[in-house]
Design an enzyme around this catalytic site. Sequence first.
Site, PDB file in Angstrom:
ATOM      1  CG  ASP A  11       9.053   8.982  13.329  1.00  0.00           C
ATOM      2  OD1 ASP A  11       8.968   7.868  12.862  1.00  0.00           O
ATOM      3  OD2 ASP A  11       9.681   8.781  13.492  1.00  0.00           O
ATOM      4  N   GLY A  12       6.453   8.107  14.137  1.00  0.00           N
ATOM      5  CA  GLY A  12       5.079   7.716  14.786  1.00  0.00           C
ATOM      6  C   GLY A  12       4.340   7.359  14.969  1.00  0.00           C
ATOM      7  CB  THR A  18       0.915   7.110  17.261  1.00  0.00           C
ATOM      8  OG1 THR A  18       1.174   8.162  17.508  1.00  0.00           O
ATOM      9  CG2 THR A  18      -1.064   8.285  17.516  1.00  0.00           C
ATOM     10  CE1 TYR A  40      -0.022  -4.483  14.109  1.00  0.00           C
ATOM     11  CE2 TYR A  40       2.148  -3.525  13.681  1.00  0.00           C
ATOM     12  CZ  TYR A  40       1.087  -3.802  14.094  1.00  0.00           C
ATOM     13  OH  TYR A  40       0.266  -2.232  14.447  1.00  0.00           O
ATOM     14  CG  HIS A  75      -1.683   1.401   1.714  1.00  0.00           C
ATOM     15  ND1 HIS A  75      -2.988   1.455   0.748  1.00  0.00           N
ATOM     16  CD2 HIS A  75      -1.392   1.835   2.590  1.00  0.00           C
ATOM     17  CE1 HIS A  75      -3.232   2.558   1.719  1.00  0.00           C
ATOM     18  NE2 HIS A  75      -2.447   2.915   1.990  1.00  0.00           N
ATOM     19  CG  HIS A  82       2.072   6.396   7.433  1.00  0.00           C
ATOM     20  ND1 HIS A  82       2.529   4.625   8.257  1.00  0.00           N
ATOM     21  CD2 HIS A  82       3.253   6.990   7.138  1.00  0.00           C
ATOM     22  CE1 HIS A  82       3.872   4.822   8.598  1.00  0.00           C
ATOM     23  NE2 HIS A  82       4.132   6.128   7.604  1.00  0.00           N
TER      24      HIS A  82
END
Length: 307
Positions: A236-237, A241, A268, A191, A232
């Site tokens: 970053d993070g 999150t 995952y 994706h 997304h």
Amino acid sequence: MKYIRVSQAAEQWGLSDRRVRVLCEQGKIEGVTKDGRSYLIPADAVKPIDGRSLRGKNVPQEFAALFLRIDAMKAELNKRRTLTEGELKCLQEEFLVEFTYNSNAIEGNTLTLKETAMVLEGITIDKKPLKDHLEAVGHRDAFLYIQQLIKDKAPFSERVIKDVHSLVLMDRPEDKGVYRRIPVRIADAYHEPPQPYLVPGQMEQLITEFEKKKLHPIESAALFHLKFQGIHPFIDGNGRTGRLILNFMLMQNGYPPTQIKFVDRKRYYECFDSYHSEGSTEPMIKLIAEYVEKTLRRFLKILEENY
């Protein structure tokens, strides 16, 4: 394993003998075996929850039995819960260290589980980057923030997501809580996230969409996680999150927080690939449900052995 008879289970659960036999025949009591024509039920078996509890929710048939089993364990835990405040705090602290370690390790943080525990106690690890230390502290603070939101019965919102991200990205003040303004690509993924100008609208739509859906809480949390990571929204993070928000959604509905283990990261990642390449949501729903069930089973075992 210790077993009890149908009549004993019926008395223990406040059901008729006939109802317990029907539940045994339908396979709704885990671990049941037969002794001739009689059913033997594990002494620690959890009373199955009434299937009517799923009414009003759009539950895929393949998950109905799993969700009923999990909800039965959740109901049993709520009924049995007798932990002291100190014992509960100890379990929460243990979870927080493991959750912080696993979630950060998935994203490349080099701290070990033991080092993560030490950093959260305020100890600096020699020869480990400052970034890794700040990620551990930021993740801890973000989870504590979520716990407080749950305690205050705060509603889920876009503001919550941005606040969680701000704590996660404490080492990047210019990027925290701010949607990305450049295109990004996820390495080795099927994706490609949307262009930056689409992110605010897609995030608003995502939150509105899940406010209206009547899904089982576990399915809802898993689907939100898939779609959030697909957008997304931050530079970053996003992973850390997203997993924190996943727990917010579970805890908001009375389920214990859970975690994706670092050792399960391949499975995952494959859940996302299945969703984006085939449109299949089943792998992620099943993964999250299994983790929730495992956590509930662990808590019930602790209570069974010590109370």
